[in-house]
Motif scaffolding. Structure first.
Motif, PDB file in Angstrom:
ATOM      1  N   GLY A  10      27.355  47.857   9.509  1.00  0.00           N
ATOM      2  CA  GLY A  10      27.028  46.666  10.276  1.00  0.00           C
ATOM      3  C   GLY A  10      26.926  45.388   9.475  1.00  0.00           C
ATOM      4  O   GLY A  10      26.639  44.334  10.032  1.00  0.00           O
ATOM      5  N   ASN A  11      27.162  45.452   8.185  1.00  0.00           N
ATOM      6  CA  ASN A  11      27.128  44.248   7.358  1.00  0.00           C
ATOM      7  C   ASN A  11      28.551  43.680   7.284  1.00  0.00           C
ATOM      8  O   ASN A  11      29.205  43.699   6.240  1.00  0.00           O
ATOM      9  N   ILE A  12      28.992  43.192   8.425  1.00  0.00           N
ATOM     10  CA  ILE A  12      30.375  42.724   8.544  1.00  0.00           C
ATOM     11  C   ILE A  12      30.668  41.523   7.642  1.00  0.00           C
ATOM     12  O   ILE A  12      31.712  41.503   6.993  1.00  0.00           O
ATOM     13  N   PRO A  13      29.784  40.528   7.554  1.00  0.00           N
ATOM     14  CA  PRO A  13      30.111  39.387   6.673  1.00  0.00           C
ATOM     15  C   PRO A  13      30.337  39.787   5.210  1.00  0.00           C
ATOM     16  O   PRO A  13      31.315  39.372   4.595  1.00  0.00           O
ATOM     17  N   GLU A  14      29.452  40.605   4.660  1.00  0.00           N
ATOM     18  CA  GLU A  14      29.610  41.013   3.261  1.00  0.00           C
ATOM     19  C   GLU A  14      30.835  41.917   3.093  1.00  0.00           C
ATOM     20  O   GLU A  14      31.588  41.802   2.118  1.00  0.00           O
ATOM     21  N   GLY A  15      31.050  42.808   4.053  1.00  0.00           N
ATOM     22  CA  GLY A  15      32.216  43.683   3.995  1.00  0.00           C
ATOM     23  C   GLY A  15      33.511  42.895   4.078  1.00  0.00           C
ATOM     24  O   GLY A  15      34.460  43.148   3.330  1.00  0.00           O
ATOM     25  N   ARG A  16      33.551  41.912   4.968  1.00  0.00           N
ATOM     26  CA  ARG A  16      34.741  41.073   5.112  1.00  0.00           C
ATOM     27  C   ARG A  16      35.011  40.299   3.821  1.00  0.00           C
ATOM     28  O   ARG A  16      36.155  40.231   3.357  1.00  0.00           O
ATOM     29  N   THR A  17      33.976  39.745   3.234  1.00  0.00           N
ATOM     30  CA  THR A  17      34.123  39.000   1.978  1.00  0.00           C
ATOM     31  C   THR A  17      34.665  39.903   0.873  1.00  0.00           C
ATOM     32  O   THR A  17      35.557  39.510   0.113  1.00  0.00           O
ATOM     33  N   MET A  18      34.137  41.115   0.798  1.00  0.00           N
ATOM     34  CA  MET A  18      34.586  42.070  -0.218  1.00  0.00           C
ATOM     35  C   MET A  18      36.063  42.397  -0.009  1.00  0.00           C
ATOM     36  O   MET A  18      36.850  42.392  -0.962  1.00  0.00           O
ATOM     37  N   LEU A  19      36.452  42.659   1.221  1.00  0.00           N
ATOM     38  CA  LEU A  19      37.843  43.015   1.512  1.00  0.00           C
ATOM     39  C   LEU A  19      38.791  41.838   1.277  1.00  0.00           C
ATOM     40  O   LEU A  19      39.899  42.021   0.772  1.00  0.00           O
ATOM     41  N   GLU A  20      38.361  40.631   1.628  1.00  0.00           N
ATOM     42  CA  GLU A  20      39.188  39.439   1.361  1.00  0.00           C
ATOM     43  C   GLU A  20      39.424  39.289  -0.138  1.00  0.00           C
ATOM     44  O   GLU A  20      40.527  38.953  -0.577  1.00  0.00           O
ATOM     45  N   SER A  21      38.383  39.548  -0.908  1.00  0.00           N
ATOM     46  CA  SER A  21      38.489  39.465  -2.363  1.00  0.00           C
ATOM     47  C   SER A  21      39.502  40.479  -2.905  1.00  0.00           C
ATOM     48  O   SER A  21      40.348  40.144  -3.739  1.00  0.00           O
ATOM     49  N   VAL A  22      39.419  41.707  -2.426  1.00  0.00           N
ATOM     50  CA  VAL A  22      40.367  42.740  -2.869  1.00  0.00           C
ATOM     51  C   VAL A  22      41.782  42.365  -2.460  1.00  0.00           C
ATOM     52  O   VAL A  22      42.731  42.487  -3.250  1.00  0.00           O
ATOM     53  N   LYS A  23      41.925  41.890  -1.243  1.00  0.00           N
ATOM     54  CA  LYS A  23      43.246  41.514  -0.730  1.00  0.00           C
ATOM     55  C   LYS A  23      43.897  40.449  -1.614  1.00  0.00           C
ATOM     56  O   LYS A  23      45.088  40.522  -1.928  1.00  0.00           O
ATOM     57  N   GLN A  24      43.112  39.474  -2.060  1.00  0.00           N
ATOM     58  CA  GLN A  24      43.645  38.391  -2.883  1.00  0.00           C
ATOM     59  C   GLN A  24      43.834  38.797  -4.340  1.00  0.00           C
ATOM     60  O   GLN A  24      44.864  38.507  -4.948  1.00  0.00           O
ATOM     61  N   GLU A  25      42.839  39.461  -4.906  1.00  0.00           N
ATOM     62  CA  GLU A  25      42.850  39.749  -6.343  1.00  0.00           C
ATOM     63  C   GLU A  25      43.697  40.956  -6.722  1.00  0.00           C
ATOM     64  O   GLU A  25      44.104  41.081  -7.878  1.00  0.00           O
ATOM     65  N   ALA A  26      43.945  41.852  -5.770  1.00  0.00           N
ATOM     66  CA  ALA A  26      44.698  43.068  -6.077  1.00  0.00           C
ATOM     67  C   ALA A  26      46.016  43.102  -5.307  1.00  0.00           C
ATOM     68  O   ALA A  26      46.535  44.164  -4.990  1.00  0.00           O
ATOM     69  N   ASP A  27      46.557  41.936  -5.036  1.00  0.00           N
ATOM     70  CA  ASP A  27      47.780  41.817  -4.245  1.00  0.00           C
ATOM     71  C   ASP A  27      48.861  42.771  -4.737  1.00  0.00           C
ATOM     72  O   ASP A  27      49.087  42.906  -5.932  1.00  0.00           O
ATOM     73  N   GLY A  28      49.492  43.446  -3.804  1.00  0.00           N
ATOM     74  CA  GLY A  28      50.567  44.354  -4.150  1.00  0.00           C
ATOM     75  C   GLY A  28      50.127  45.776  -4.478  1.00  0.00           C
ATOM     76  O   GLY A  28      50.956  46.626  -4.777  1.00  0.00           O
ATOM     77  N   THR A  29      48.840  46.047  -4.404  1.00  0.00           N
ATOM     78  CA  THR A  29      48.337  47.394  -4.692  1.00  0.00           C
ATOM     79  C   THR A  29      47.993  48.112  -3.385  1.00  0.00           C
ATOM     80  O   THR A  29      47.808  47.475  -2.345  1.00  0.00           O
ATOM     81  N   PRO A  30      47.878  49.430  -3.447  1.00  0.00           N
ATOM     82  CA  PRO A  30      47.451  50.159  -2.246  1.00  0.00           C
ATOM     83  C   PRO A  30      46.079  49.708  -1.741  1.00  0.00           C
ATOM     84  O   PRO A  30      45.830  49.702  -0.534  1.00  0.00           O
ATOM     85  N   PHE A  31      45.206  49.300  -2.663  1.00  0.00           N
ATOM     86  CA  PHE A  31      43.877  48.871  -2.243  1.00  0.00           C
ATOM     87  C   PHE A  31      43.922  47.545  -1.502  1.00  0.00           C
ATOM     88  O   PHE A  31      43.156  47.318  -0.566  1.00  0.00           O
ATOM     89  N   ALA A  32      44.824  46.659  -1.895  1.00  0.00           N
ATOM     90  CA  ALA A  32      45.007  45.405  -1.159  1.00  0.00           C
ATOM     91  C   ALA A  32      45.506  45.700   0.242  1.00  0.00           C
ATOM     92  O   ALA A  32      45.095  45.047   1.212  1.00  0.00           O
ATOM     93  N   ARG A  33      46.379  46.687   0.356  1.00  0.00           N
ATOM     94  CA  ARG A  33      46.900  47.073   1.675  1.00  0.00           C
ATOM     95  C   ARG A  33      45.789  47.657   2.550  1.00  0.00           C
ATOM     96  O   ARG A  33      45.688  47.343   3.742  1.00  0.00           O
ATOM     97  N   ILE A  34      44.953  48.491   1.985  1.00  0.00           N
ATOM     98  CA  ILE A  34      43.816  49.052   2.719  1.00  0.00           C
ATOM     99  C   ILE A  34      42.901  47.924   3.190  1.00  0.00           C
ATOM    100  O   ILE A  34      42.461  47.900   4.337  1.00  0.00           O
ATOM    101  N   ALA A  35      42.634  46.976   2.300  1.00  0.00           N
ATOM    102  CA  ALA A  35      41.781  45.838   2.646  1.00  0.00           C
ATOM    103  C   ALA A  35      42.414  45.024   3.767  1.00  0.00           C
ATOM    104  O   ALA A  35      41.749  44.660   4.744  1.00  0.00           O
ATOM    105  N   SER A  36      43.688  44.739   3.641  1.00  0.00           N
ATOM    106  CA  SER A  36      44.404  43.949   4.645  1.00  0.00           C
ATOM    107  C   SER A  36      44.405  44.649   5.999  1.00  0.00           C
ATOM    108  O   SER A  36      44.129  44.027   7.036  1.00  0.00           O
TER     109      SER A  36
END
Length: 123
Positions: free
Chosen positions: A88-114
């Motif tokens: 239920g901590n959607i804001p913190e979870g969203r921020t974490m996933l946005e960070s992974v999406k940007q910083e790990a671009d092109g990786t499977p983890f960025a895809r999971i985040a996206s």
């Protein structure tokens, strides 16, 4: 003192743990990841495996606890973001996933985040 298992053996053990979890063998997977964490506490595999196991078992709060103390790798942060959203901590979870999406671009983890972020937008 020589190590009990070398890096390739730890990697194989981790792979077996992930296979166990993917086949629903949660107790076996947990035991394997306990061993991996004990052998390599500075690496992500044991924490990530147990976090994934908790998420799949419906206990995201436990996943959050385990992943917050893990090395902050892209994989750990991706699954921590998912677990945070599930508790239920959607804001913190969203921020974490946005960070992974940007910083790990092109990786499977960025895809999971996206993919997870896209799912949030459709809900």
């Amino acid at each position: 003192m020589s190590e009990i298992l070398d890096s390739d053996e730890i990697r194989l053990l981790s792979d077996i743990g992930f296979i166990a979890v993917s086949r629903g063998l949660m107790v076996h997977g947990n035991a394997i990841f306990d061993a991996v964490k004990a052998l390599r506490p500075e690496q992500e595999a044991g924490y990530l495996g147990q976090g994934m196991l908790d998420i799949l078992s419906g206990d995201p709060a436990s996943a959050v606890e385990k992943l917050k103390v893990a090395p902050p790798t892209d994989g750990v942060r991706a699954f921590l973001g998912i677990a945070l959203i599930q508790v239920g901590n959607i804001p913190e979870g969203r921020t974490m996933l946005e960070s992974v999406k940007q910083e790990a671009d092109g990786t499977p983890f960025a895809r999971i985040a996206s993919d997870t972020l896209e799912t949030l937008e459709t809900v």
